[in-house]
Design a protein around this motif. Structure first.
Motif, PDB file in Angstrom:
ATOM      1  N   GLU A  11      11.089 -25.786 -10.946  1.00 40.89           N
ATOM      2  CA  GLU A  11      10.131 -25.093 -11.801  1.00 40.89           C
ATOM      3  C   GLU A  11      10.051 -23.607 -11.457  1.00 40.89           C
ATOM      4  OE1 GLU A  11       9.051 -29.393 -11.699  1.00 40.89           O
ATOM      5  OE2 GLU A  11       9.555 -27.897 -10.184  1.00 40.89           O
ATOM      6  N   ARG A  98       3.607 -30.205 -10.176  1.00 41.07           N
ATOM      7  CA  ARG A  98       4.076 -31.186 -11.165  1.00 41.07           C
ATOM      8  C   ARG A  98       3.401 -32.541 -10.923  1.00 41.07           C
ATOM      9  NH1 ARG A  98       9.744 -30.092  -8.460  1.00 41.07           N
ATOM     10  NH2 ARG A  98       9.666 -31.459  -6.635  1.00 41.07           N
ATOM     11  N   GLY A 198       8.447 -35.045 -10.806  1.00 42.36           N
ATOM     12  CA  GLY A 198       9.528 -34.329 -11.467  1.00 42.36           C
ATOM     13  C   GLY A 198      10.619 -35.256 -11.973  1.00 42.36           C
ATOM     14  N   ALA A 230       0.897 -27.699 -14.595  1.00 46.05           N
ATOM     15  CA  ALA A 230       1.728 -28.862 -14.292  1.00 46.05           C
ATOM     16  C   ALA A 230       3.204 -28.681 -14.619  1.00 46.05           C
ATOM     17  CB  ALA A 230       1.190 -30.084 -15.047  1.00 46.05           C
ATOM     18  N   SER A 231       3.579 -27.533 -15.180  1.00 47.52           N
ATOM     19  CA  SER A 231       4.970 -27.334 -15.570  1.00 47.52           C
ATOM     20  C   SER A 231       5.300 -25.852 -15.589  1.00 47.52           C
ATOM     21  CB  SER A 231       5.229 -27.927 -16.956  1.00 47.52           C
ATOM     22  OG  SER A 231       4.519 -27.192 -17.950  1.00 47.52           O
TER      23      SER A 231
END
Length: 244
Positions: A11, A98, A198, A230-231
């Motif tokens: 990420e 995540r 993930g 979260a992303s």
């Protein structure tokens, strides 16, 4: 706005690629655990800050206004320190965390609190694949009478710490097909995993489910309070809002 991106995850690389295109002033920091990490196009630094005092001094000297913590979910000490010091200095902090994995139909998971707890579930004589890295390897000392295989990215700098184990050197990404073939070739009986979350690293869990291999799943450590996304996409949206 000047951002410090605490990197080391997929990420973080996605965010760094966006930062490069957006031409925002940012520095990506890597802990230096992995040899020759894949560095982003933005400015980078590799290595620790020298503890809490060093991190505080870095934020002040570099006039950092925002910290995006995109480190591994198990980098608990780094995240706790970063959040606390950012708060003390009035630096805006956000953690990219995540979602944790959740067991699904066909999964045989045993939830454990630490590496040491794996011995309570894994029977003697089992061949165990440790997908938890070398940093916590010493915590498996009580898995005597099991055969241990520890996967790590870089070649070891010393021997395996226990006579009943060996290293398996490989660099991600790993497909489901590759994981399934590896576990079959090695005749793996048990898998030990940290709940990192993930999609990219979940392939080993899919392979374990397909092969009927039980999993000892290590729970995440407590995370610091504060803003969370979260992303990478959510992190980018947050950065856009901060730079508006």
């Amino acid at each position: 706005m000047k951002l410090l991106l605490l990197a080391g995850t997929r990420e973080a690389r996605e965010v760094a690629a966006w930062l490069n295109g957006a031409k925002l002033p940012a520095v990506a920091s890597f802990a230096g655990v992995t040899q020759d990490p894949e560095l982003p196009a933005i400015a980078t630094r590799v290595g620790g800050f020298g503890g809490a005092a060093g991190f505080r001094a870095y934020l002040q000297e570099e006039r950092i206004t925002h910290v995006l913590d995109a480190t591994h979910p198990f980098a608990a000490r780094i995240s706790a320190r970063s959040a606390q010091i950012a708060c003390e200095l009035g630096v805006t902090y956000c953690q990219l965390l995540r979602p944790a994995w959740e067991p699904g139909p066909g999964d045989v998971w045993h939830m454990i609190a630490s590496e040491e707890d794996a011995a309570q579930h894994i029977p003697q004589g089992a061949r165990v694949f440790l997908a938890t890295g070398r940093q916590t390897l010493e915590r498996y000392a009580n898995l005597a009478d099991r055969e241990l295989i520890c996967r790590q990215i870089d070649p070891p700098t010393g021997p395996f710490p226990f006579p009943n184990g060996r290293f398996h050197i490989a660099r991600p990404p790993f497909t489901v097909e590759a994981e399934r073939a590896l576990f079959t070739e090695l005749a793996i009986d048990w898998l030990v995993v940290k709940n990192a979350g993930g999609a990219a690293s979940a392939t080993k869990l899919t392979a374990a489910r397909e092969l009927g291999i039980p999993v000892a799943m290590i729970a995440r450590p407590p995370q610091p309070p504060g803003r969370k996304v979260a992303s990478a996409q959510e992190a980018i949206a947050w950065l856009k809002s901060q730079n508006a």
